[in-house]
Design a protein around this motif. Structure first.
Motif, PDB file in Angstrom:
ATOM      1  N   ARG A  62      -1.093  -3.541   2.659  1.00  0.00           N
ATOM      2  CA  ARG A  62      -0.386  -4.509   3.493  1.00  0.00           C
ATOM      3  C   ARG A  62      -1.149  -4.827   4.775  1.00  0.00           C
ATOM      4  NH1 ARG A  62       2.772  -2.357   7.658  1.00  0.00           N
ATOM      5  NH2 ARG A  62       2.663  -0.081   7.851  1.00  0.00           N
ATOM      6  N   ASN A  63      -2.003  -3.901   5.213  1.00  0.00           N
ATOM      7  CA  ASN A  63      -2.763  -4.119   6.441  1.00  0.00           C
ATOM      8  C   ASN A  63      -3.966  -5.045   6.240  1.00  0.00           C
ATOM      9  OD1 ASN A  63      -1.069  -2.353   7.865  1.00  0.00           O
ATOM     10  ND2 ASN A  63      -2.275  -0.583   7.235  1.00  0.00           N
ATOM     11  N   LEU A  64      -4.216  -5.458   4.997  1.00  0.00           N
ATOM     12  CA  LEU A  64      -5.370  -6.304   4.709  1.00  0.00           C
ATOM     13  C   LEU A  64      -5.029  -7.793   4.702  1.00  0.00           C
ATOM     14  CD1 LEU A  64      -7.061  -4.210   1.874  1.00  0.00           C
ATOM     15  CD2 LEU A  64      -7.711  -4.323   4.283  1.00  0.00           C
ATOM     16  N   SER A  65      -3.755  -8.130   4.798  1.00  0.00           N
ATOM     17  CA  SER A  65      -3.361  -9.542   4.727  1.00  0.00           C
ATOM     18  C   SER A  65      -3.978 -10.360   5.855  1.00  0.00           C
ATOM     19  CB  SER A  65      -1.838  -9.672   4.763  1.00  0.00           C
ATOM     20  OG  SER A  65      -1.260  -9.106   3.614  1.00  0.00           O
ATOM     21  N   VAL A  66      -3.883  -9.869   7.080  1.00  0.00           N
ATOM     22  CA  VAL A  66      -4.448 -10.599   8.219  1.00  0.00           C
ATOM     23  C   VAL A  66      -5.956 -10.689   8.093  1.00  0.00           C
ATOM     24  CG1 VAL A  66      -4.761 -10.581  10.715  1.00  0.00           C
ATOM     25  CG2 VAL A  66      -2.546  -9.975   9.742  1.00  0.00           C
ATOM     26  N   ALA A  67      -6.592  -9.597   7.695  1.00  0.00           N
ATOM     27  CA  ALA A  67      -8.046  -9.581   7.551  1.00  0.00           C
ATOM     28  C   ALA A  67      -8.504 -10.601   6.518  1.00  0.00           C
ATOM     29  CB  ALA A  67      -8.516  -8.189   7.151  1.00  0.00           C
ATOM     30  N   ALA A  68      -7.702 -10.803   5.461  1.00  0.00           N
ATOM     31  CA  ALA A  68      -8.067 -11.773   4.429  1.00  0.00           C
ATOM     32  C   ALA A  68      -8.071 -13.192   4.977  1.00  0.00           C
ATOM     33  CB  ALA A  68      -7.105 -11.671   3.247  1.00  0.00           C
ATOM     34  N   ARG A  69      -7.265 -13.441   6.010  1.00  0.00           N
ATOM     35  CA  ARG A  69      -7.194 -14.786   6.592  1.00  0.00           C
ATOM     36  C   ARG A  69      -8.208 -15.003   7.706  1.00  0.00           C
ATOM     37  NH1 ARG A  69      -1.606 -13.504   6.296  1.00  0.00           N
ATOM     38  NH2 ARG A  69      -1.535 -13.125   8.549  1.00  0.00           N
ATOM     39  N   ARG A  95     -16.980  13.601   2.258  1.00  0.00           N
ATOM     40  CA  ARG A  95     -15.934  12.571   2.182  1.00  0.00           C
ATOM     41  C   ARG A  95     -16.301  11.638   1.023  1.00  0.00           C
ATOM     42  NH1 ARG A  95     -12.228   9.582   5.437  1.00  0.00           N
ATOM     43  NH2 ARG A  95     -12.548   7.328   5.263  1.00  0.00           N
ATOM     44  N   ASP A  96     -15.995  12.045  -0.201  1.00  0.00           N
ATOM     45  CA  ASP A  96     -16.510  11.296  -1.343  1.00  0.00           C
ATOM     46  C   ASP A  96     -15.460  10.855  -2.353  1.00  0.00           C
ATOM     47  OD1 ASP A  96     -15.945  13.766  -2.404  1.00  0.00           O
ATOM     48  OD2 ASP A  96     -18.018  14.265  -2.906  1.00  0.00           O
ATOM     49  N   ARG A  97     -14.176  11.178  -2.123  1.00  0.00           N
ATOM     50  CA  ARG A  97     -13.107  10.739  -3.028  1.00  0.00           C
ATOM     51  C   ARG A  97     -12.022  10.094  -2.169  1.00  0.00           C
ATOM     52  NH1 ARG A  97     -14.562  13.194  -7.979  1.00  0.00           N
ATOM     53  NH2 ARG A  97     -16.074  14.850  -7.600  1.00  0.00           N
ATOM     54  N   LEU A  98     -11.991   8.779  -2.191  1.00  0.00           N
ATOM     55  CA  LEU A  98     -11.223   8.013  -1.218  1.00  0.00           C
ATOM     56  C   LEU A  98     -10.104   7.224  -1.872  1.00  0.00           C
ATOM     57  CD1 LEU A  98     -14.284   6.613   0.766  1.00  0.00           C
ATOM     58  CD2 LEU A  98     -12.949   8.660   1.288  1.00  0.00           C
ATOM     59  N   LEU A  99      -9.025   7.009  -1.120  1.00  0.00           N
ATOM     60  CA  LEU A  99      -7.849   6.289  -1.609  1.00  0.00           C
ATOM     61  C   LEU A  99      -7.549   5.096  -0.714  1.00  0.00           C
ATOM     62  CD1 LEU A  99      -5.091   6.092  -3.256  1.00  0.00           C
ATOM     63  CD2 LEU A  99      -4.128   7.479  -1.384  1.00  0.00           C
ATOM     64  N   LEU A 100      -7.339   3.932  -1.345  1.00  0.00           N
ATOM     65  CA  LEU A 100      -6.732   2.791  -0.672  1.00  0.00           C
ATOM     66  C   LEU A 100      -5.269   2.780  -1.101  1.00  0.00           C
ATOM     67  CD1 LEU A 100      -6.820   0.152   0.977  1.00  0.00           C
ATOM     68  CD2 LEU A 100      -7.326  -1.037  -1.172  1.00  0.00           C
ATOM     69  N   PRO A 101      -4.331   3.182  -0.233  1.00  0.00           N
ATOM     70  CA  PRO A 101      -2.922   3.253  -0.642  1.00  0.00           C
ATOM     71  C   PRO A 101      -2.354   1.871  -0.937  1.00  0.00           C
ATOM     72  CG  PRO A 101      -3.325   4.527   1.362  1.00  0.00           C
ATOM     73  CD  PRO A 101      -4.534   3.671   1.132  1.00  0.00           C
ATOM     74  N   GLY A 102      -1.375   1.855  -1.823  1.00  0.00           N
ATOM     75  CA  GLY A 102      -0.731   0.602  -2.189  1.00  0.00           C
ATOM     76  C   GLY A 102       0.380   0.227  -1.223  1.00  0.00           C
ATOM     77  N   ILE A 103       1.064  -0.835  -1.539  1.00  0.00           N
ATOM     78  CA  ILE A 103       2.176  -1.290  -0.716  1.00  0.00           C
ATOM     79  C   ILE A 103       3.347  -0.318  -0.861  1.00  0.00           C
ATOM     80  CG2 ILE A 103       1.529  -3.714  -0.715  1.00  0.00           C
ATOM     81  CD1 ILE A 103       3.425  -4.176  -3.029  1.00  0.00           C
ATOM     82  N   THR A 104       4.232  -0.318   0.125  1.00  0.00           N
ATOM     83  CA  THR A 104       5.384   0.580   0.087  1.00  0.00           C
ATOM     84  C   THR A 104       6.672  -0.126  -0.289  1.00  0.00           C
ATOM     85  OG1 THR A 104       5.665   0.246   2.473  1.00  0.00           O
ATOM     86  CG2 THR A 104       4.376   2.162   1.775  1.00  0.00           C
TER      87      THR A 104
END
Length: 276
Positions: A62-69, A95-104
């Motif tokens: 959800r924090n990527l919406s503004v960045a996309a615009r 630091r080699d196994r990373l997660l982009l969490p989904g929407i809540t």
């Protein structure tokens, strides 16, 4: 780098548990990372499952919406990643196994059209700059609709199914539609029923690429944040996930070599470049 998208169908076959097991088991060469992106339009599960809400909902799609615009999608993407290294109980300082969490909240999916497109571009660009691998959790319906662009752009698309009558019936139309669209769909079977791999392949007209055991107690560690048993990495689920990860790496390399022989890796140790 490989971008591997996993999708499910009705009946909760275990897509998120499967991708988490793969993330924590993926064979990584020095300097490479594995990124798991929760792209289920119905909502992510890891923040309040494996991580038990310890990080709140500060990170995620959800924090990527503004960045996309605003044209800042790339830098914003990296700021949203959470380090899951060591969540399988092993001491791993890298630091080699990373997660982009989904929407809540599934209602947030309606505003993510530009985010799905931005992710598709970002995943393809990660190879050129970083050479990392990406697992995409599309959930039960994310392979279709606006988020379906992530399946279209993936190196490999897999459907997670249980080998039960209910799951196979639910998966038939889903697998057929995906195969018609992306051309090459594989199956990850959660062994919870009576049907052998050959029968699953015959019914769904797609190859079984890997099999994971039906192990509710072990799966609960990943899906619900349950207490880890001693030597969790040696449980049947995690041992099978390591085998499955190696098979997926091999399958992606073979497929890529078939599409463009010049892109085949020099050894079987990993997937180096992208054919598309």
């Amino acid at each position: 780098m490989a971008v591997i998208a996993l999708a499910g169908c009705s009946g909760a076959p275990g897509v998120t548990t499967s991708v988490l097991a793969l993330l924590l088991s993926w064979p990584l060469e020095p300097g490479r990372r594995m990124i798991l992106a929760e792209c289920d339009p119905d909502g992510g599960a890891v923040l309040h499952g494996l991580l038990q809400g310890t990080l709140g909902d500060r990170y995620g799609l959800r924090n990527l919406s503004v960045a996309a615009r605003t044209g800042e999608f790339g830098p914003a993407f990296w700021r949203q990643l959470i380090d899951l290294t060591g969540q399988d109980g092993t001491p791993q300082p890298a630091r080699d196994r990373l997660l982009l969490p989904g929407i809540t909240d599934f209602a947030q999916a309606a505003s993510l059209g530009s985010v799905w497109k931005g992710l598709a571009v970002t995943f393809r660009g990660i190879e050129a700059e970083h050479g990392h691998d990406v697992l995409v959790d599309l959930g039960r319906r994310g392979a279709f609709g606006p988020s379906g662009i992530l399946a279209d752009q993936a190196d490999s698309v897999l459907v997670v199914v249980r080998n039960t009558l209910r799951s196979l019936q639910a998966a038939q139309s889903r697998v057929s539609a995906l195969a018609e669209r992306v051309g090459d769909v594989g199956l990850v079977v959660v062994d919870a029923g009576p049907y052998p791999a050959g029968e699953v392949q015959r019914v769904l007209q797609a190859p079984v690429v890997a099999t994971l055991p039906y192990a509710p107690k072990d799966a609960a560690v990943l899906s619900e944040g349950a207490e880890q048993p001693k030597h969790f990495t040696k449980t049947p689920l995690m041992k099978a996930a390591r085998t499955a990860a190696a098979l997926l790496v091999q399958r992606t390399a073979v497929r890529r070599a078939r599409l463009d022989p010049r892109s085949a890796p020099a050894t079987g140790a990993g997937v180096i470049s992208r054919a598309r």
